[in-house]
Enzyme design. Structure first.
Site, short mmCIF file in Angstrom:
data_model
loop_
_atom_site.label_atom_id
_atom_site.label_comp_id
_atom_site.label_asym_id
_atom_site.label_seq_id
_atom_site.Cartn_x
_atom_site.Cartn_y
_atom_site.Cartn_z
N GLN A 281 -1.84 7.75 -6.43
CA GLN A 281 -1.91 8.51 -5.18
C GLN A 281 -0.58 9.00 -4.66
O GLN A 281 -0.54 9.88 -3.79
CB GLN A 281 -2.57 7.61 -4.11
N SER B 37 -4.88 1.12 -7.98
CA SER B 37 -5.82 0.96 -9.11
C SER B 37 -5.53 1.96 -10.21
O SER B 37 -5.53 1.61 -11.40
CB SER B 37 -7.26 1.13 -8.62
N ASP C 50 0.85 -1.19 0.00
CA ASP C 50 0.00 0.00 0.00
C ASP C 50 0.88 1.24 0.00
O ASP C 50 1.92 1.28 0.67
CB ASP C 50 -0.91 -0.01 1.24
N GLY D 83 -9.06 2.17 -3.74
CA GLY D 83 -9.44 2.29 -5.15
C GLY D 83 -8.95 3.58 -5.79
O GLY D 83 -9.66 4.19 -6.60
N VAL D 84 -7.73 3.99 -5.42
CA VAL D 84 -7.18 5.22 -6.03
C VAL D 84 -5.70 5.06 -6.41
O VAL D 84 -5.31 5.29 -7.56
CB VAL D 84 -7.38 6.46 -5.13
N CYS E 79 -8.44 -1.75 -5.21
CA CYS E 79 -7.36 -2.05 -4.29
C CYS E 79 -8.01 -1.95 -2.90
O CYS E 79 -9.04 -2.60 -2.67
CB CYS E 79 -6.15 -1.14 -4.49
#
Ligand code: UA1
Length: 308
Positions: free
Chosen positions: A283, A246, A207, A242-243, A239
């Protein structure tokens, strides 16, 4: 350099420059070197220019009290204009809501649906979305548990037993495990109709970070695309939020297809376009740089330099 040229032409303040920065493929390797010089100075500058893109758009549905518990994170809310709407259930308030946005791809304006990792309380909504959107491919880019924290619900059956998620039945037909990902096929049934949905689960992406080798990620993207081909139905990518992961995955998938037909590439413009549809797509700056390094690996023909 590209940046110096832009500045010398006074382009840096042009509206077009604000949302696109095309680079010739023949100059891309040199471009990446220039961007990475001085401790990634120009990467930082370019990534910073994306910071506020899309942020003026409302997310009112996500903020409704009835929907707040359906969001995994308080700061990752879907914009109203691009959110996926579930078929409402009777007059149940909020029953059309899921934390998911349509996302444009190389092939179509709604090629993907990007969503958060389902919560235990939203996994039935997730399967409703899979069914209603006629999705045949799901890309999962997180593990369910990372560093002791739940990042995503295990929303599919643990074993080969058929499991109900609301009215939808899911059964695992087969599972192929590889070093860094698993590809499964699920039988998804509602009423008397059954469909096969492929599940592409990448398990080596920390992450907020990037995979250890760009080659691994490129091979996973190709493994998905080779099987999904071009489907008229949205590919669901998720994920945890989701940013980040992904968004990075989708840009790489788009670029690998684009370079077959174009001699220029605009990574800034790709991310710009995606951030108009969902917050924080790609991100971190490291993920933005990973996209560049992945394309450089492909262009230099180094995809097979590392084991997958
Ligand atoms: C930096 N971390 C975050 O922004 C995460 C959301 C998030 C984004 C991206 C990713 N990576 S992924 O998209 O690749 O899965 C994971 C989690 N948000 C939270 O943890 C937020 C706190 C937060 C952090 C940063 C910020 O600017 C605003 C609020 N916490 C939060 O929502 O707490 C709950 C889960 C208890 C409701």
């Amino acid at each position: 350099s590209f940046v110096t040229h832009v500045a010398s032409q006074g382009m840096a303040n042009s509206p077009l420059y604000a949302c696109s920065r095309s680079v010739k493929l023949s100059e891309f390797v040199q471009h990446v070197k220039i961007m990475g010089a001085d401790s990634d100075f120009r990467f930082s500058e370019e990534y910073e220019a994306l910071k506020m893109v899309g942020r003026e758009q409302p997310s009112t549905a996500a903020d409704l009290p009835v929907n707040r518990g359906k969001n995994r994170f308080t700061n990752i809310l879907p914009y109203d204009h691009s959110r996926v709407k579930l078929i409402p259930v009777d007059d149940e308030d909020g029953s059309d809501y899921i934390n998911a946005n349509y996302m444009p791809g190389f092939n179509s304006p709604r090629e993907y649906i990007v969503t958060q990792g389902p919560l235990p309380s939203t996994r039935d909504d997730f399967w409703r979305m899979v069914w209603e959107q006629n999705t045949r491919s799901i890309v999962m880019l997180t593990r369910c548990i990372e560093k002791g924290r739940e990042k995503c619900d295990h929303y599919w059956p643990i074993d080969s037993e058929q499991t109900y998620y609301g009215e939808i039945q899911v059964a695992v037909l087969n599972e192929s495990k590889y070093p860094y990902w698993t590809i499964s096929e699920f039988k998804v049934t509602l009423d008397m109709e059954s469909r096969v949905v492929r599940h592409f689960h990448f398990t080596a992406w920390p992450d907020f970070g990037v995979p250890e080798h760009t080659q691994t990620l490129i091979k996973f993207v190709r493994a998905m695309r080779d099987r999904a081909q071009y489907s008229p139905h949205p590919i669901i990518a998720h994920c945890s939020a989701g940013v980040g992961r992904s968004g990075t995955f989708i840009v790489i998938d788009r670029l690998i297809q684009l370079i077959k037909q174009s001699d220029t590439v605009d990574i800034f413009g790709n991310v710009y376009e995606m951030r108009k549809e969902r917050v924080w797509m790609v991100q971190t700056e490291q993920q933005y740089i990973c996209i560049h390094n992945s394309l450089r690996t492909v262009l230099e023909g180094r995809e097979d330099d590392m084991p997958t």
